[in-house]
Design a protein around this motif. Structure first.
Motif, PDB file in Angstrom:
ATOM      1  N   ASN A 216       0.805  -1.227   0.000  1.00 25.65           N
ATOM      2  CA  ASN A 216       0.000   0.000   0.000  1.00 25.65           C
ATOM      3  C   ASN A 216       0.836   1.275   0.000  1.00 25.65           C
ATOM      4  O   ASN A 216       0.296   2.369   0.200  1.00 25.65           O
ATOM      5  CB  ASN A 216      -0.977   0.025   1.181  1.00 25.65           C
ATOM      6  N   ASP A 217       2.143   1.172  -0.212  1.00 26.82           N
ATOM      7  CA  ASP A 217       2.960   2.380  -0.358  1.00 26.82           C
ATOM      8  C   ASP A 217       2.505   3.168  -1.588  1.00 26.82           C
ATOM      9  O   ASP A 217       2.096   2.586  -2.603  1.00 26.82           O
ATOM     10  CB  ASP A 217       4.440   2.032  -0.520  1.00 26.82           C
ATOM     11  N   VAL A 218       2.601   4.494  -1.475  1.00 27.64           N
ATOM     12  CA  VAL A 218       2.299   5.373  -2.606  1.00 27.64           C
ATOM     13  C   VAL A 218       3.575   6.125  -2.969  1.00 27.64           C
ATOM     14  O   VAL A 218       4.177   6.780  -2.113  1.00 27.64           O
ATOM     15  CB  VAL A 218       1.177   6.371  -2.270  1.00 27.64           C
ATOM     16  N   VAL A 219       4.003   5.998  -4.214  1.00 25.94           N
ATOM     17  CA  VAL A 219       5.206   6.662  -4.707  1.00 25.94           C
ATOM     18  C   VAL A 219       4.769   7.840  -5.576  1.00 25.94           C
ATOM     19  O   VAL A 219       4.007   7.662  -6.535  1.00 25.94           O
ATOM     20  CB  VAL A 219       6.076   5.694  -5.534  1.00 25.94           C
ATOM     21  N   ILE A 220       5.247   9.030  -5.226  1.00 28.96           N
ATOM     22  CA  ILE A 220       4.874  10.242  -5.964  1.00 28.96           C
ATOM     23  C   ILE A 220       6.136  10.866  -6.559  1.00 28.96           C
ATOM     24  O   ILE A 220       7.042  11.251  -5.819  1.00 28.96           O
ATOM     25  CB  ILE A 220       4.157  11.250  -5.057  1.00 28.96           C
ATOM     26  N   VAL A 221       6.173  10.939  -7.882  1.00 31.74           N
ATOM     27  CA  VAL A 221       7.306  11.543  -8.583  1.00 31.74           C
ATOM     28  C   VAL A 221       6.923  12.966  -8.973  1.00 31.74           C
ATOM     29  O   VAL A 221       6.045  13.174  -9.819  1.00 31.74           O
ATOM     30  CB  VAL A 221       7.689  10.735  -9.838  1.00 31.74           C
TER      31      VAL A 221
END
Length: 257
Positions: A216-221
Motif C-alpha cells: 500500500n505504499d504510494v510513490v509520488i514523482v
C-alpha cells in the motif's frame, strides 16, 4: 543580409540560454555506484501484516484429515488476481488487527512480520494438530505510482517484495521531467501516515529502509523545474518567443543606427 544573420544568431543564443542543457547529475540513477564502497551486510525485507491485508492461510500436516477444520471450503472465497479468478480461502485483517480463524477464533496478526505470523499460527494450531505447517500469503499486496511517470497506476505484487526501482519499472520509468532527487514515498504504519523523500541518483539509496516498498505504499514523482516552468508558460510559449524575436530585431535596428 548581414542584419538578418545577426538577428537570427542573437535569437538562437537567447533561445539556447532559455533551454540550457540539464546536468547529467540530475538524470542518472545511483551515481558512482561502481566506485562506491560495497556494503557486505545483506539487506533483508519481510512484509509486516497490517489492517485490510487479505490473507490466504492454508494448514497442512502429515494427517490431511486433521487439517480439514482449519481449511474452509474454497467455494466460500473468490479473489481475482490479474484477471484470473481463483477460488481460495481468504481472511481479511480487520481494523483491530485480527482475523477470525477456524477453531481458534480471533487471532491478532497486524504488526507482525509474515514469518512471525506464520509461527504464531503454527503454535496455536499445534494444540490441535501434530507438526502443522502454515502457508500464509498476502493476496492484496499492491503499490501505487503517481506523478511524472509514463504509466501511473496501482500494481498488484505477487511476490510480496518489490524495490522502488521495480515499482518505477512497472510504471514504465520516469519521464524526462521527473525529479529523481526528491521522490516522495507515503507509507502507513500502525494507522499513522509517514512521508519520506528519497534521492535515487545517489548510490547509497540501496541501503535505505525505503529501497524495498511496503504494501500500500504510494510513490509520488514530482516534476522538475523544467516541467513546472513549461506549465507556467503553457500555450503562450509561441507568443513569447515571437515577442523576443521582435525585440531582438528592433534592438539590432536601433544599434545599427
Amino acid at each position: 543580409m548581414i542584419l538578418k544573420f545577426k538577428t537570427t544568431a542573437l535569437f538562437f543564443v537567447l533561445f539556447s540560454v532559455l533551454v540550457s542543457c540539464t546536468s547529467s547529475s540530475k538524470i542518472i540513477y545511483l551515481q558512482k555506484a561502481a566506485t562506491s564502497n560495497s556494503n557486505d551486510e545483506r539487506i533483508s525485507y519481510e512484509p509486516v501484516l497490517q489492517s485490510d491485508d487479505l490473507l490466504s492461510i492454508i494448514v497442512t500436516a502429515q494427517n490431511p484429515e486433521s487439517t480439514i477444520p482449519f481449511n474452509l471450503p474454497q467455494i466460500q472465497g473468490n479473489y481475482q488476481i490479474e484477471n484470473n479468478q481463483n477460488s481460495i480461502t481468504t481472511y481479511l485483517i480487520d481494523n483491530e488487527g485480527q482475523i477470525d480463524f477456524p477453531v481458534i477464533g480471533k487471532v491478532t496478526l497486524a504488526g507482525l512480520p509474515r514469518r512471525e505470523a506464520n509461527k504464531k499460527l503454527e503454535t496455536l494450531v499445534s494444540d490441535y494438530i501434530k507438526n502443522p505447517v502454515i502457508n500464509l500469503r498476502i493476496l492484496n499486496f499492491k503499490i501505487s505510482v503517481l506523478g511524472e511517470v509514463n504509466r501511473p497506476g496501482s500494481f498488484v505484487i505477487q511476490s510480496e517484495r518489490i524495490t522502488l526501482f521495480e515499482a518505477l519499472a512497472k510504471a514504465s520509468d520516469l519521464t524526462i521531467y521527473g525529479l529523481r532527487s526528491n521522490i516522495l514515498i507515503v507509507r502507513e504504519t500502525d494507522g499513522v501516515k509517514k512521508y519520506q523523500h528519497v534521492d535515487i541518483t545517489q548510490s547509497d539509496f540501496v541501503n535505505s529502509p525505503y529501497y524495498y516498498l511496503s504494501q500500500n505504499d504510494v510513490v509520488i514523482v514530482n516534476p522538475n523545474k523544467t516541467k513546472i516552468n513549461a506549465a507556467a508558460v503553457g500555450p503562450n510559449t509561441t507568443v513569447i518567443l515571437s515577442s523576443v524575436s521582435l525585440l531582438i530585431t528592433l534592438a539590432v535596428l536601433l544599434f545599427k543606427k
